[in-house]
Scaffold this motif. Structure first.
Motif, PDB file in Angstrom:
ATOM      1  N   TYR A 133       0.139   5.394   1.502  1.00  0.00           N
ATOM      2  CA  TYR A 133      -0.906   6.386   1.655  1.00  0.00           C
ATOM      3  C   TYR A 133      -0.398   7.385   1.547  1.00  0.00           C
ATOM      4  CZ  TYR A 133      -3.361   1.956   3.588  1.00  0.00           C
ATOM      5  OH  TYR A 133      -4.556   0.882   4.271  1.00  0.00           O
ATOM      6  N   TYR A 143       0.864  -1.389   0.241  1.00  0.00           N
ATOM      7  CA  TYR A 143       0.036  -0.100   0.091  1.00  0.00           C
ATOM      8  C   TYR A 143       0.801   1.070  -0.580  1.00  0.00           C
ATOM      9  CZ  TYR A 143      -2.802  -3.746   2.465  1.00  0.00           C
ATOM     10  OH  TYR A 143      -3.192  -5.182   2.520  1.00  0.00           O
ATOM     11  N   GLN A 153     -12.087   9.540   4.409  1.00  0.00           N
ATOM     12  CA  GLN A 153     -12.132   9.369   6.346  1.00  0.00           C
ATOM     13  C   GLN A 153     -13.532   8.695   6.374  1.00  0.00           C
ATOM     14  OE1 GLN A 153      -9.807  10.125   7.089  1.00  0.00           O
ATOM     15  NE2 GLN A 153      -8.437  10.677   5.305  1.00  0.00           N
ATOM     16  N   PHE A 155      -8.838   5.364   8.161  1.00  0.00           N
ATOM     17  CA  PHE A 155      -8.062   5.607   8.364  1.00  0.00           C
ATOM     18  C   PHE A 155      -9.255   7.196   9.486  1.00  0.00           C
ATOM     19  CE2 PHE A 155      -3.874   4.119  10.116  1.00  0.00           C
ATOM     20  CZ  PHE A 155      -3.432   3.853   9.237  1.00  0.00           C
ATOM     21  N   GLY A 156      -8.980   7.149  10.275  1.00  0.00           N
ATOM     22  CA  GLY A 156      -9.267   8.602  11.377  1.00  0.00           C
ATOM     23  C   GLY A 156      -8.509   9.495  10.843  1.00  0.00           C
ATOM     24  N   LEU A 188      -7.036  -0.008   4.611  1.00  0.00           N
ATOM     25  CA  LEU A 188      -7.375   1.080   6.151  1.00  0.00           C
ATOM     26  C   LEU A 188      -7.955   2.172   5.605  1.00  0.00           C
ATOM     27  CD1 LEU A 188      -4.506  -0.379   8.056  1.00  0.00           C
ATOM     28  CD2 LEU A 188      -6.772  -1.357   7.578  1.00  0.00           C
ATOM     29  N   GLY A 190      -4.898  12.590   8.850  1.00  0.00           N
ATOM     30  CA  GLY A 190      -5.347  11.148   9.252  1.00  0.00           C
ATOM     31  C   GLY A 190      -4.509  10.479   7.676  1.00  0.00           C
ATOM     32  N   LEU A 191      -4.428   9.455   7.594  1.00  0.00           N
ATOM     33  CA  LEU A 191      -3.729   8.616   5.939  1.00  0.00           C
ATOM     34  C   LEU A 191      -4.717   8.308   5.163  1.00  0.00           C
ATOM     35  CD1 LEU A 191      -1.378   7.752   7.977  1.00  0.00           C
ATOM     36  CD2 LEU A 191      -1.170   6.045   7.351  1.00  0.00           C
ATOM     37  N   GLN A 192      -3.902   9.004   4.198  1.00  0.00           N
ATOM     38  CA  GLN A 192      -5.387   8.697   2.895  1.00  0.00           C
ATOM     39  C   GLN A 192      -4.652   7.068   2.038  1.00  0.00           C
ATOM     40  OE1 GLN A 192      -5.946  11.808   0.064  1.00  0.00           O
ATOM     41  NE2 GLN A 192      -8.062  10.974  -0.657  1.00  0.00           N
ATOM     42  N   LEU A 193      -5.605   6.637   1.548  1.00  0.00           N
ATOM     43  CA  LEU A 193      -5.061   5.156   0.282  1.00  0.00           C
ATOM     44  C   LEU A 193      -4.757   5.626  -0.955  1.00  0.00           C
ATOM     45  CD1 LEU A 193      -3.984   2.328   0.684  1.00  0.00           C
ATOM     46  CD2 LEU A 193      -5.847   1.844   0.178  1.00  0.00           C
TER      47      LEU A 193
END
Lengths: 112, 113
Positions: free
Chosen positions: A36, A34, B2, B103-104, B101, A43-46
């Motif tokens: 990110y 992955y 998100q 994420f918040g 995944l 937060g993280l974004q894929l």
């Protein structure tokens, strides 16, 4: 034991220049990989994920692309960087659904 | 996009106190995971709770999951200055998610010595 290497740690690139970030995993085979991106304080974004060699799925339309030339190698690229490409890029691997993810130390990219 | 929100966005406590962080999400999940991130570093996995579990412990960490409310909480007991970091919840969606995944936004925890 498994390890994940990501480089470089920091990168400053001019607008319009190309990009290549590399990530390699050791100690496991056929991992899911992955990329990110993390904006400051967020937060993280894929961005991309891969379940096998040559298999890349994009989550977000953008100026970036990814490739997986070998089982444990994942590359994030751009032909021409934009200012909006600045951010913290993280590579990760997991064994798939229901498994925890293991992250590299990240690359902080600043496009100037 | 998100998945949800974390609450609070920032938390400041003294050493020895407990820290509680909450996470809400929007869709069905296979599991929910909590990660820690020290400033400018990669994420470290803390704990994973599956959708059919309600509570899980690991050392000083306690995680709860309420799938009816689509929420989770992370409790760190007897906090230490070394616990200072950002904490993120992440959901692994139901079905064929390939381990992706969502994420918040994270909670920034500061533990004062």
């Amino acid at each position: 034991s498994q390890t994940i290497h990501q480089w470089p740690a920091t990168l400053v690139q001019p607008v319009g220049s190309p990009l290549s970030l590399e990530c390699t995993v050791e100690g496991t085979s056929n991992p899911n990989l992955y990329w990110y991106r993390q904006a400051a304080g967020r937060g993280l974004q894929l961005l991309f994920y891969s379940v096998g060699i040559g298999q890349i799925s994009s989550e977000v339309p953008q100026n970036l692309s990814a490739s997986r030339p070998q089982d444990r190698q994942f590359i994030l690229s751009s032909k021409k960087l934009l200012l909006s490409d600045s951010g913290f890029y993280l590579c990760a691997w997991s064994q798939g659904v229901g498994a925890e993810a293991f992250f590299g130390q990240g690359t902080r990219l600043t496009v100037v | 996009s998100q998945q949800g929100e974390e609450d609070p966005q920032a938390l400041s406590i003294q050493e020895g106190e407990n820290a509680t962080m909450n996470c809400s999400y929007k869709t069905s999940i296979n599991n929910l995971q909590w990660y820690r991130q020290n400033s400018g570093r990669g994420l470290v996995h803390l704990i994973l709770i599956r959708s059919n579990e309600r509570e899980k412990h690991s050392g000083r960490l306690r995680v709860t999951l309420d799938t009816s409310k689509k929420s989770s909480s992370l409790l760190i007991t007897a906090s230490r200055a070394a616990d200072t970091a950002s904490y993120f919840c992440a959901t692994d969606g139901s079905g064929t998610s390939y381990g992706k995944l969502t994420f918040g936004q994270g909670t920034i925890l500061t533990v004062h010595p």
